[in-house]
Enzyme design. Sequence first.
Site, PDB file in Angstrom:
ATOM      1  N   PRO A   2       0.825  -1.224   0.000  1.00  0.00           N
ATOM      2  CA  PRO A   2       0.000   0.000   0.000  1.00  0.00           C
ATOM      3  C   PRO A   2       0.853   1.266   0.000  1.00  0.00           C
ATOM      4  O   PRO A   2       1.801   1.384   0.756  1.00  0.00           O
ATOM      5  CB  PRO A   2      -0.789  -0.104   1.312  1.00  0.00           C
ATOM      6  CG  PRO A   2      -0.683  -1.524   1.741  1.00  0.00           C
ATOM      7  CD  PRO A   2       0.590  -2.046   1.173  1.00  0.00           C
ATOM      8  N   GLU A   3       0.512   2.191  -0.888  1.00  0.00           N
ATOM      9  CA  GLU A   3       1.177   3.487  -0.953  1.00  0.00           C
ATOM     10  C   GLU A   3       0.124   4.552  -0.621  1.00  0.00           C
ATOM     11  O   GLU A   3      -0.986   4.224  -0.210  1.00  0.00           O
ATOM     12  CB  GLU A   3       1.788   3.691  -2.343  1.00  0.00           C
ATOM     13  CG  GLU A   3       2.775   2.578  -2.717  1.00  0.00           C
ATOM     14  CD  GLU A   3       3.398   2.739  -4.101  1.00  0.00           C
ATOM     15  OE1 GLU A   3       3.435   3.875  -4.604  1.00  0.00           O
ATOM     16  OE2 GLU A   3       3.821   1.728  -4.675  1.00  0.00           O
TER      17      GLU A   3
END
Length: 293
Positions: A2-3
Amino acid sequence: MPELPEVETVRRQLAPVLEGRRFESVEIADGRLTRPLDPVGVARELEGERVREVGRRGKYLVVRFESGRALLVHLRMTGSLRHARAGTLPDDPYRRAVVKLDDGSDVAYRDVRRFGTWELLEPEELRPYFERRLGPEPLGTLSARRLAERLAGRRAPLKAALLDQRTLAGMGNIYADEALWDARLHPLRPAGSLSSDEVARLHRAVRRALRRGIARQGATLSDYRTADGSRGSMQDEFRAYGREGEPCDRCGTPIAKTRVAGRGTWYCPSCQQLDRAEAPVGTGSSGSDASPP
Ligand SMILES: [Zn+2]
């Protein structure tokens, strides 16, 4: 992994169900989540806290309580959060923690590889915590000039500089490649070598890539899910990331793959050219900035 867009998607879904609610009971089943603190102790501390606001800083989800304390959740590789109405939480062997809210609903934390972290900070700890670790928010008031200042004098490859959370908070492997493709900049360009036009292009491209990611609820490559358990769709629209051998959307040249700062890196060898004279020493092997003697 996840960014910023993935964490922001989770934040937007959790904020309306968490804000104003009290943590009635908290179970943390994995000591790695709160290391070096005892998970049972942290769970007891969280019980009774009422949520004032669910925010985000970089890739951290920031649950601020009315007491002024804050729970910082970092999903790392495979963490995800799921909200479920009372009694509807499905069984899950990878569940590491569950928060029961005062309306009977649950927020469950799942993490296959167990790199995620939960940290409970006292009010005065929050600001210094982020100041040490994170640069500006790319979707905030960041100007091209400020980005230029963050890159000035740095010999590290551009891609490595973008992955460094102190340059811009929240960038990761996917959105760095997408932004560099959009800006037509080679990932191995020394970060400090960009002209002001190139920095302006990068600034626009970074913000565009992140906004596209948020609009598509993030990219689901393996484990990432939104807080209602659904998948993002950004992976269907990648221009560079993971597309080795496929034609560039702009010029048709096959997308190439290399490694920068130890990470798989995809780019178009025609649109994103590297002038040989600009190649940094030890090309691609190091993510750290060389400091002048
Ligand atoms: Zn191209």
